[in-house]
Design a protein around this motif. Structure first.
Motif, PDB file in Angstrom:
ATOM      1  N   GLU A  42       4.451   9.208 -52.358  1.00 48.17           N
ATOM      2  CA  GLU A  42       4.998  10.075 -53.403  1.00 48.17           C
ATOM      3  C   GLU A  42       3.967  10.374 -54.497  1.00 48.17           C
ATOM      4  O   GLU A  42       3.831  11.509 -54.942  1.00 48.17           O
ATOM      5  CB  GLU A  42       6.251   9.460 -54.040  1.00 48.17           C
ATOM      6  N   ALA A  43       3.268   9.359 -54.938  1.00 47.64           N
ATOM      7  CA  ALA A  43       2.313   9.534 -56.040  1.00 47.64           C
ATOM      8  C   ALA A  43       0.974  10.111 -55.564  1.00 47.64           C
ATOM      9  O   ALA A  43       0.166  10.537 -56.380  1.00 47.64           O
ATOM     10  CB  ALA A  43       2.075   8.198 -56.741  1.00 47.64           C
ATOM     11  N   LEU A  44       0.746  10.123 -54.260  1.00 46.18           N
ATOM     12  CA  LEU A  44      -0.530  10.549 -53.671  1.00 46.18           C
ATOM     13  C   LEU A  44      -1.705   9.810 -54.315  1.00 46.18           C
ATOM     14  O   LEU A  44      -2.692  10.395 -54.733  1.00 46.18           O
ATOM     15  CB  LEU A  44      -0.706  12.061 -53.751  1.00 46.18           C
ATOM     16  N   LEU A  45      -1.545   8.493 -54.344  1.00 39.52           N
ATOM     17  CA  LEU A  45      -2.599   7.583 -54.798  1.00 39.52           C
ATOM     18  C   LEU A  45      -3.016   6.748 -53.608  1.00 39.52           C
ATOM     19  O   LEU A  45      -2.221   6.501 -52.701  1.00 39.52           O
ATOM     20  CB  LEU A  45      -2.092   6.656 -55.901  1.00 39.52           C
ATOM     21  N   GLY A  46      -4.245   6.289 -53.622  1.00 40.97           N
ATOM     22  CA  GLY A  46      -4.681   5.437 -52.532  1.00 40.97           C
ATOM     23  C   GLY A  46      -5.972   4.727 -52.854  1.00 40.97           C
ATOM     24  O   GLY A  46      -6.681   5.089 -53.792  1.00 40.97           O
ATOM     25  N   GLY A  47      -6.240   3.719 -52.070  1.00 40.19           N
ATOM     26  CA  GLY A  47      -7.462   2.968 -52.262  1.00 40.19           C
ATOM     27  C   GLY A  47      -7.927   2.352 -50.966  1.00 40.19           C
ATOM     28  O   GLY A  47      -7.191   2.285 -49.983  1.00 40.19           O
ATOM     29  N   ASP A 143      -8.071  10.245 -46.156  1.00 43.06           N
ATOM     30  CA  ASP A 143      -7.800  11.361 -47.054  1.00 43.06           C
ATOM     31  C   ASP A 143      -6.601  11.011 -47.925  1.00 43.06           C
ATOM     32  O   ASP A 143      -5.465  10.972 -47.439  1.00 43.06           O
ATOM     33  CB  ASP A 143      -7.517  12.635 -46.257  1.00 43.06           C
ATOM     34  N   VAL A 144      -6.840  10.778 -49.208  1.00 42.40           N
ATOM     35  CA  VAL A 144      -5.774  10.342 -50.103  1.00 42.40           C
ATOM     36  C   VAL A 144      -4.721  11.435 -50.262  1.00 42.40           C
ATOM     37  O   VAL A 144      -3.534  11.132 -50.393  1.00 42.40           O
ATOM     38  CB  VAL A 144      -6.344   9.888 -51.468  1.00 42.40           C
ATOM     39  N   TRP A 145      -5.099  12.711 -50.208  1.00 42.45           N
ATOM     40  CA  TRP A 145      -4.126  13.788 -50.402  1.00 42.45           C
ATOM     41  C   TRP A 145      -3.056  13.823 -49.318  1.00 42.45           C
ATOM     42  O   TRP A 145      -1.956  14.295 -49.552  1.00 42.45           O
ATOM     43  CB  TRP A 145      -4.806  15.157 -50.511  1.00 42.45           C
ATOM     44  N   SER A 146      -3.342  13.304 -48.125  1.00 41.27           N
ATOM     45  CA  SER A 146      -2.381  13.385 -47.020  1.00 41.27           C
ATOM     46  C   SER A 146      -2.027  12.026 -46.423  1.00 41.27           C
ATOM     47  O   SER A 146      -1.089  11.932 -45.641  1.00 41.27           O
ATOM     48  CB  SER A 146      -2.953  14.258 -45.902  1.00 41.27           C
ATOM     49  N   GLY A 147      -2.809  10.998 -46.729  1.00 38.90           N
ATOM     50  CA  GLY A 147      -2.611   9.696 -46.101  1.00 38.90           C
ATOM     51  C   GLY A 147      -3.220   9.618 -44.716  1.00 38.90           C
ATOM     52  O   GLY A 147      -3.097   8.609 -44.034  1.00 38.90           O
TER      53      GLY A 147
END
Length: 169
Positions: A42-47, A143-147
Motif C-alpha cells: 500500500e505504501a510502496l515502500l521497500g528495502g 523494483d519498489v514501485w511494483s514489488g
C-alpha cells in the motif's frame, strides 16, 4: 519491467542496505551472501540488504549491515521510522549460494540462509518468497514501485531450494 521516469537505481555492495519509496530500483549481485527484501504494497515502500555473514563474533557490536542480525535490525529501524509496521511487508530471502563447490552441507551460504530465516521467525515475520542455495551467483533486481523481483542465474544448471511466490500477490 520498464523503469518509470524519475526512478533512481541503487546498486548494493556487500554490507550495504537501502530503504526507500516507489521511485527506486535496487540491485545487487549475490554469491554466498544473502539479501532480505521487504515491500509494503500500500505504501510502496521497500528495502533490501546484502549481508555477508550470519552474525558478528563481537557481542557488543553496533548493528552492522555485513551481518544478518545487524542488517535486519537496521531495516526494521527504517520501517519504524517510516511509520509502517514490519508485519505489513512482503518479505523475500535470496542468495546463499555455494561459491566454493564445498561438499560441506554447512557452507557459509547455507549458514547465511539459516540465519536470515531464523531472524525473521524470531521477529514474528513470515518469508513469502525465497530463492536460496544451489551453486553460483544470482543477479537480483527489486523494483519498489511494483514489488517486482527479478533474478538471473548465469548458470542454467542452477539447482536451488526454490519456492517462488509472486511478491505482488
Amino acid at each position: 519491467m520498464r523503469k518509470p521516469k524519475g526512478v533512481i537505481e541503487v546498486f548494493l555492495q556487500p554490507g550495504e542496505l537501502y530503504f526507500s519509496d516507489r521511485y527506486t530500483r535496487l540491485r545487487t549481485l549475490l554469491g554466498s551472501c544473502v539479501s532480505i527484501v521487504l515491500w509494503h504494497r500500500e505504501a510502496l515502500l521497500g528495502g533490501m540488504c546484502h549481508y555477508l555473514l550470519p552474525t558478528s563474533c563481537h557481542p557488543d557490536h553496533k548493528p552492522d549491515g555485513r551481518y544478518a542480525d545487524g542488517a535486519l535490525h537496521q531495516l526494521l529501524r527504517e520501517i519504524r521510522m517510516s511509520g509502517t509496521h514490519a508485519r505489513d511487508y512482503r518479505i523475500g530471502l535470496f542468495g546463499g549460494g555455494n561459491m566454493l563447490e564445498s561438499r560441506n552441507r554447512q557452507h557459509i551460504g547455507q549458514r547465511n540462509v539459516e540465519a536470515g530465516l531464523a531472524l525473521l521467525a524470531a521477529h514474528g515475520l513470515a518469508c513469502h518468497a525465497q530463492d536460496v542455495g544451489g551453486e553460483g551467483y544470482r543477479n537480483l533486481i527489486f523494483d519498489v514501485w511494483s514489488g517486482s523481483i527479478a533474478l538471473r542465474h548465469p548458470n542454467p544448471q542452477h539447482v536451488a531450494n526454490r519456492r517462488n511466490e509472486a511478491s505482488s500477490s
